[in-house]
Design an enzyme around this catalytic site. Structure first.
Site, PDB file in Angstrom:
ATOM      1  N   GLU A   1     -25.794   9.529 -12.140  1.00 43.11           N
ATOM      2  CA  GLU A   1     -26.545  10.412 -13.169  1.00 43.11           C
ATOM      3  C   GLU A   1     -26.835   9.119 -14.249  1.00 43.11           C
ATOM      4  OE1 GLU A   1     -25.735  13.424 -16.841  1.00 43.11           O
ATOM      5  OE2 GLU A   1     -24.028  13.068 -15.688  1.00 43.11           O
TER       6      GLU A   1
ATOM      7  N   ASP B   1     -23.976   4.717 -18.122  1.00 41.21           N
ATOM      8  CA  ASP B   1     -24.120   4.427 -19.649  1.00 41.21           C
ATOM      9  C   ASP B   1     -23.555   3.604 -20.008  1.00 41.21           C
ATOM     10  OD1 ASP B   1     -24.165   5.601 -22.393  1.00 41.21           O
ATOM     11  OD2 ASP B   1     -24.855   7.212 -21.374  1.00 41.21           O
TER      12      ASP B   1
ATOM     13  N   ASP C   1     -33.635   9.579 -23.839  1.00 40.26           N
ATOM     14  CA  ASP C   1     -34.438   9.537 -25.024  1.00 40.26           C
ATOM     15  C   ASP C   1     -35.834   9.611 -24.485  1.00 40.26           C
ATOM     16  OD1 ASP C   1     -35.857   8.237 -27.382  1.00 40.26           O
ATOM     17  OD2 ASP C   1     -33.839   7.420 -27.886  1.00 40.26           O
TER      18      ASP C   1
ATOM     19  N   ASP D   1     -35.248  18.547 -22.775  1.00 39.78           N
ATOM     20  CA  ASP D   1     -35.910  19.492 -23.641  1.00 39.78           C
ATOM     21  C   ASP D   1     -37.030  19.436 -24.457  1.00 39.78           C
ATOM     22  OD1 ASP D   1     -34.385  17.450 -24.981  1.00 39.78           O
ATOM     23  OD2 ASP D   1     -34.838  18.799 -27.045  1.00 39.78           O
TER      24      ASP D   1
END
Length: 216
Positions: A42, A67, A116, A152
């Site tokens: 991920e 990350d 982002d 989204d």
């Protein structure tokens, strides 16, 4: 900080300063997980809710959250440790350096979750679904491996969908502009990232795209 000190010693965190950081490429199965189960990655995993959630659900697969923020990774690492979830790990690095940590065909599935959007045209190359990144992912994902993308952001979704549809080396498997009203929602077992829950609670529609690189 306590969080960073714990990252230094937690075996499920792979980061600069640890010997494994320089040696892990091509050796995730034998060195980190000590099994031959499929590897699922991920990107931009944040606090690791999704990575850990998948790890709980699928004990026969290995999950790696990527990350750069150590304080975020600490959260997921700590939860996995506390629950004894040994098929979850976290890699602390910039995503543009991903190919330094995964060998050809080492990844079975890739998740790009709520990155982002970088909406300005001049920032296109920074989008995690841009041609630059797709070309980097391709050799790392094994033949037939699936790429999942959730967002989204309507602009990023439309950009990504148009791009993958235009590429001859990509097969689009499914997509929807309203994931939680689609028949695919049950496949994710209700697992949500922090941002996905935030957006969903505000009434934002979640967009989802699934594709794979064609075998040459």
């Amino acid at each position: 900080m306590v969080r960073f000190a714990e990252n230094e010693v937690n075996p499920n965190v792979i980061q600069a300063g640890k010997a494994i950081f320089e040696e892990i490429k091509g050796h995730w199965n034998d060195t980190q997980f000590q099994n031959e189960n499929p590897i699922v990655v991920e990107l931009a995993c944040g606090r690791g809710e999704f990575t850990v959630g998948l790890g709980r659900e699928y004990r026969d697969q290995n999950f790696i959250g990527v990350d750069i923020k150590g304080s975020r990774i600490w959260k997921g690492s700590s939860v996995a440790t506390a629950e004894g979830i040994t098929n979850v790990a976290f890699l602390r690095t910039q995503i543009q350096n991903l190919d330094q940590f995964f060998a050809q065909g080492e990844i079975s599935e890739l998740w790009i979750t709520f990155p982002d959007p970088f909406p300005r045209d001049g920032d296109e190359k920074r989008r995690l679904t841009s041609p630059r990144f797709l070309d980097m992912y391709k050799p790392m994902i094994k033949s037939g491996g699936i790429v999942h993308f959730k967002t989204d952001n309507t602009g990023l979704f439309e950009y990504s969908l148009e791009l993958v549809k235009s590429r001859e080396d990509i097969e689009v498997l499914a997509f929807t502009s309203d994931f939680y009203q689609s028949e695919m929602k049950d496949d994710h077992h209700g697992i949500k990232t922090k941002y996905e829950k935030l957006f969903s609670d505000k009434g934002e529609k979640i967009k989802y795209l699934k594709f794979r690189f064609k075998t040459e």
